[in-house]
Each structure stands twice: as structure tokens, then as C-alpha cells.
Design an enzyme around this catalytic site. Structure first.
Site, PDB file in Angstrom:
ATOM      1  CB  SER A 156      48.538  18.939  47.249  1.00  0.00           C
ATOM      2  OG  SER A 156      49.320  19.780  46.441  1.00  0.00           O
TER       3      SER A 156
ATOM      4  CE1 TYR B 245      53.272  17.395  50.735  1.00  0.00           C
ATOM      5  CE2 TYR B 245      53.583  18.198  48.495  1.00  0.00           C
ATOM      6  CZ  TYR B 245      52.871  18.197  49.681  1.00  0.00           C
ATOM      7  OH  TYR B 245      51.751  18.987  49.793  1.00  0.00           O
TER       8      TYR B 245
ATOM      9  CE  LYS C 291      49.562  16.404  51.071  1.00  0.00           C
ATOM     10  NZ  LYS C 291      48.936  16.317  52.396  1.00  0.00           N
TER      11      LYS C 291
HETATM   12  C1  UD1 Z   1      54.885  23.527  46.328  1.00  0.00           C
HETATM   13  C2  UD1 Z   1      54.643  22.074  46.013  1.00  0.00           C
HETATM   14  C3  UD1 Z   1      53.254  21.709  46.405  1.00  0.00           C
HETATM   15  C4  UD1 Z   1      53.031  22.020  47.850  1.00  0.00           C
HETATM   16  C5  UD1 Z   1      53.278  23.496  48.068  1.00  0.00           C
HETATM   17  C6  UD1 Z   1      53.095  23.887  49.525  1.00  0.00           C
HETATM   18  C7  UD1 Z   1      55.999  21.508  44.053  1.00  0.00           C
HETATM   19  C8  UD1 Z   1      55.996  21.144  42.635  1.00  0.00           C
HETATM   20  N1  UD1 Z   1      54.826  21.807  44.606  1.00  0.00           N
HETATM   21  O1  UD1 Z   1      54.075  24.303  45.471  1.00  0.00           O
HETATM   22  O2  UD1 Z   1      53.036  20.358  46.198  1.00  0.00           O
HETATM   23  O3  UD1 Z   1      51.722  21.670  48.200  1.00  0.00           O
HETATM   24  O4  UD1 Z   1      54.600  23.817  47.669  1.00  0.00           O
HETATM   25  O5  UD1 Z   1      54.159  23.494  50.304  1.00  0.00           O
HETATM   26  O6  UD1 Z   1      57.024  21.554  44.668  1.00  0.00           O
HETATM   27  N2  UD1 Z   1      59.227  30.746  43.726  1.00  0.00           N
HETATM   28  C9  UD1 Z   1      60.199  31.688  43.458  1.00  0.00           C
HETATM   29  N3  UD1 Z   1      61.103  32.000  44.441  1.00  0.00           N
HETATM   30  C10 UD1 Z   1      61.068  31.416  45.668  1.00  0.00           C
HETATM   31  C11 UD1 Z   1      60.065  30.462  45.957  1.00  0.00           C
HETATM   32  C12 UD1 Z   1      59.162  30.144  44.957  1.00  0.00           C
HETATM   33  O7  UD1 Z   1      60.260  32.218  42.352  1.00  0.00           O
HETATM   34  O8  UD1 Z   1      61.937  31.738  46.506  1.00  0.00           O
HETATM   35  C13 UD1 Z   1      58.237  30.411  42.697  1.00  0.00           C
HETATM   36  C14 UD1 Z   1      58.213  28.941  42.318  1.00  0.00           C
HETATM   37  O9  UD1 Z   1      59.160  28.671  41.327  1.00  0.00           O
HETATM   38  C15 UD1 Z   1      56.769  28.775  41.863  1.00  0.00           C
HETATM   39  C16 UD1 Z   1      55.986  29.781  42.732  1.00  0.00           C
HETATM   40  O10 UD1 Z   1      56.951  30.694  43.207  1.00  0.00           O
HETATM   41  O11 UD1 Z   1      56.639  29.173  40.530  1.00  0.00           O
HETATM   42  C17 UD1 Z   1      55.303  29.118  43.898  1.00  0.00           C
HETATM   43  O12 UD1 Z   1      56.256  28.328  44.605  1.00  0.00           O
HETATM   44  P1  UD1 Z   1      55.950  27.667  46.021  1.00  0.00           P
HETATM   45  O13 UD1 Z   1      55.383  28.673  46.938  1.00  0.00           O
HETATM   46  O14 UD1 Z   1      57.175  26.930  46.449  1.00  0.00           O
HETATM   47  O15 UD1 Z   1      54.775  26.628  45.728  1.00  0.00           O
HETATM   48  P2  UD1 Z   1      54.693  25.470  44.621  1.00  0.00           P
HETATM   49  O16 UD1 Z   1      56.026  25.087  44.145  1.00  0.00           O
HETATM   50  O17 UD1 Z   1      53.678  25.883  43.630  1.00  0.00           O
END
Ligand code: UD1
Length: 342
Positions: free
Chosen positions: A127, A152, A156
Site C-alpha cells: 500500500s 495496519y 504492510k
Molecule cells: C486508507 C488507509 C490506507 C488503506 C486504505 C484502504 C490511512 C492513513 N490510510 O486510505 O492505508 O490502504 O484506506 O483501506 O488510513 N474521507 C472523507 N470522508 C469519509 C471518508 C474519507 O472526507 O467519510 C477522506 C479522507 O479524509 C481522505 C480521503 O477521503 O482524505 C480518502 O480516505 P479513505 O478512502 O479512507 O482512504 P485513505 O485514508 O487514503
């Protein structure tokens, strides 16, 4: 040469899409999955799409005896794609031992069996989390890794080290570690896709559930980042594009085209999109308005990351092909099918 591939975690989100692509490329697949976060029905959907149902065994690969017994009975496996792992960041903070046991011990059991039963080739699901918040963007495979933010993420990182050190010590082994950026979307048939348990933690499943009326409101975590619109930036890659990269990686290993025993590739699109761009892109692609509000940043989130995909493009001859709107539409079509929305 045997064309039988073991796909661990093959009923899961990325695993199931990869089994379809392996079938399309003429491989025979055996899936091992403990079904802790997926459904056995996925095997029927894979058959509906590809015309072939993979062989299936249900057990947890952290069980050394069961893993050994499996390999003993399946000595014609040519290569392994190892997806099976626990993947919820927040849960890993609450249950670190569960995460370390599940994610590390399973890989070590597989490696023991690879040596014992002469299975040289492994593709590992890593990842972009291993980069943390990088000092420079975009990130190449040589961008230094940072300390993980969660157990987690650490699994990785440590699994990459286990593979690197094992390949060093046991030259008969060959590994490709694929560092995924943010996989999203679903198969165009809408028969397989992401099936989060409970409240989705990831952005796109939360968006599609909000659009479907399952969630009342989407929270956008933070609008005060140092980005053009203030929301955080990620590199969102279509899961079918991602699945295809696994077929390329497996073929590279089987044809001995790898340059070193342990290779690493970034799998992203090379483009960064902000959370608000994803929200707007979804509305544009689907015509569905999203109820969202800006809330404070989520703990542990990084500000921005996207991939330099040059190495994967040139060395693997692989490139992400699907655009953002097509991908978001595929996620919506999958959600609509799940919820019986016309
Ligand atoms: C996360 C994990 C990553 C993992 C991936 C897939 C971290 C730091 N990284 O990625 O290791 O491989 O999930 O499971 O936790 N967001 C919102 N609202 C929401 C959900 C998300 O604004 O309800 C935003 C988050 O703040 C982020 C972006 O959307 O900026 C992507 O979030 P998300 O889909 O959870 O992925 P990551 O956090 O990038």
C-alpha cells in the site's frame, strides 16, 4: 507449465476483480479465503462474469497446519497472489495483536510453504501507506518509506521487509510487491464490488451509501489542508485497472522477466484528486446530489499523495486506463444493484 494461481483473499474486493482478470487471461485459479470480510456468493458472481468458477477453500492462512496441508494437496501451484489480510486502519489500533498475527503470520506461513513445496513466485498486496506523508510528490518507488501511522500500515511495511529479506536469503524465491494507491469503483457488470462491513471508513463507499440513502450525510474530513480547495488529495485507481496489473506481474514472474528477486511497483493513475473533486465528480457522473458537510480533519490522515507511475508504465507496460467519472459511475451502479435502486 502449470497455469494454476493461488489467490488468497480471492473473495474480497480487489481479489475478486483479480480472479476475473486471471480467468480472462487463461489462468486457472484456486481461492483461499476465511470469509471473515467477504461472502462465498462472490464465487458465483465471478463465474457469471468470466464463465469459470474458481476452486475454493475456506481457512485462515495464519493457521500453519491448514496452510501446509493445502500446499501439500496442491503441488501444481505456479504462483501466489496474497491479498488475504485485515485492512481496517482504526480497528488495527484497537486490536494490534490480531492485525500482526493475521497479516504477518499468514505471510510467513506462505513463505515456509513456498520453500517446502517449491512455489517460487509471489505477488504481494502492499500500500502507498508505507510512504506516510512524503516530502516530495509524486512518489516514486524509491521515495523513502516512513514510520507507519497504524498497526495496519505497519503490517504492510514489515511484510515488505519480510519479503525483501526472504528473497535475499532464499534465492529460489521471487516477489513483486505492488503498492496500491486508493482503489475504487467496481466491475462494469456491477456483479462484484466493494462490500464494507458496517459503516464504511473509506470515501467512495461512504459516498455511494449516502447517495443511496443508507447514510444521511457524508462528512468531508478537513478543508484546511494546503491543497487548492483545502481538502485532502489522493490518487484514486479503478479496481479493474488494478486487477489487470496483477496479471501482468504474475506473467512477469512466470516468464522470468523480473530484474531482481524482489521488485516494487506503484499502482496509481499518477493524478491526485481532492475529496471535494471526488464529491463533485460523483455528482456530475451520476446526476445524484450528495448531502455533505465539512467537518474537522480525521486523525491519522495525510494531506496529499499521488503516484509517479513511470516505472510501472515502462517496466510492466501497464497503465491505468479508466477515467474518474467512469470509475465513480461504476461504484454507483454497484451500490444501486446492491440496494435494488433503478
Ligand atoms: C486508507 C488507509 C490506507 C488503506 C486504505 C484502504 C490511512 C492513513 N490510510 O486510505 O492505508 O490502504 O484506506 O483501506 O488510513 N474521507 C472523507 N470522508 C469519509 C471518508 C474519507 O472526507 O467519510 C477522506 C479522507 O479524509 C481522505 C480521503 O477521503 O482524505 C480518502 O480516505 P479513505 O478512502 O479512507 O482512504 P485513505 O485514508 O487514503
Amino acid at each position: 507449465m502449470s497455469k494454476k494461481i493461488l489467490v488468497t483473499g480471492g473473495t474480497g474486493y480487489i481479489g475478486s476483480h483479480t480472479v476475473v482478470e486471471l480467468h480472462d487471461a487463461g489462468f486457472e485459479v484456486v481461492v483461499v479465503d476465511d470469509l471473515s470480510n467477504s461472502s462465498v456468493d462472490v464465487l458465483d458472481k465471478i463465474e457469471e462474469i468470466s464463465g469459470k468458477k474458481p476452486a475454493f477453500e475456506q481457512f485462515n492462512l495464519a493457521d500453519a497446519a491448514k496452510t501446509d496441508d493445502f500446499f501439500k494437496r496442491n503441488q501444481d501451484i505456479a504462483a501466489i497472489i496474497h491479498f488475504a489480510a485485515s485492512k481496517a486502519v482504526g480497528e488495527s489500533v484497537q486490536q494490534p495483536l490480531h492485525y500482526y498475527r493475521n497479516n504477518l503470520v499468514s505471510l510467513m506461513n506462505i513463505l515456509d510453504c513456498q520453500r517446502k513445496y517449491n512455489v517460487a513466485n509471489l505477488v504481494f498486496s502492499s500500500s502507498c501507506t508505507v510512504y506516510g506523508q512524503p516530502d516530495q510528490l509524486p512518489v516514486t518507488e524509491n521515495t523513502p518509506r516512513k514510520d507507519a501511522e497504524s498497526p495496519y500500515g505497519n503490517t504492510k511495511r514489515v511484510n515488505e521487509d519480510i519479503l525483501h529479506d526472504s528473497v535475499n536469503a532464499y534465492p529460489e524465491l521471487k516477489t513483486i510487491a505492488l503498492r496500491y494507491f486508493n482503489p475504487i469503483g467496481a466491475h462494469p457488470s456491477a456483479l462484484i464490488g466493494e462490500l464494507p462491513l458496517g459503516v464504511p471508513q473509506n470515501l467512495v463507499p461512504f459516498i455511494t451509501q449516502t447517495a443511496a440513502g443508507v447514510r444521511e450525510q457524508l462528512s468531508v474530513f478537513g478543508d484546511d489542508y494546503d491543497t487548492p480547495d483545502g481538502s485532502a488529495i489522493r490518487d484514486y485507481i479503478n479496481v479493474v485497472d488494478l486487477a489487470k496489473a496483477h496479471v501482468v506481474a504474475i506473467t512477469r514472474l512466470l516468464e522470468n522477466k523480473n530484474k531482481t528477486g524482489y521488485e516494487v511497483f506503484n499502482l496509481g493513475t499518477g493524478n491526485g484528486y481532492s475529496v471535494l473533486q471526488i464529491v463533485n465528480g460523483f455528482e456530475k457522473a451520476t446526476g445524484v446530489k450528495l448531502n455533505y458537510k465539512i467537518v474537522p480533519r480525521r486523525a491519522g490522515d495525510i494531506e496529499k499523495i499521488w503516484a509517479d507511475t513511470t516505472y510501472a508504465n515502462e517496466e510492466l507496460g501497464w497503465k491505468a486506463e479508466k477515467g474518474l467519472e467512469e470509475t465513480l459511475l461504476s461504484a454507483w451502479n454497484w451500490e444501486k444493484r446492491l440496494r435494488n435502486i433503478q
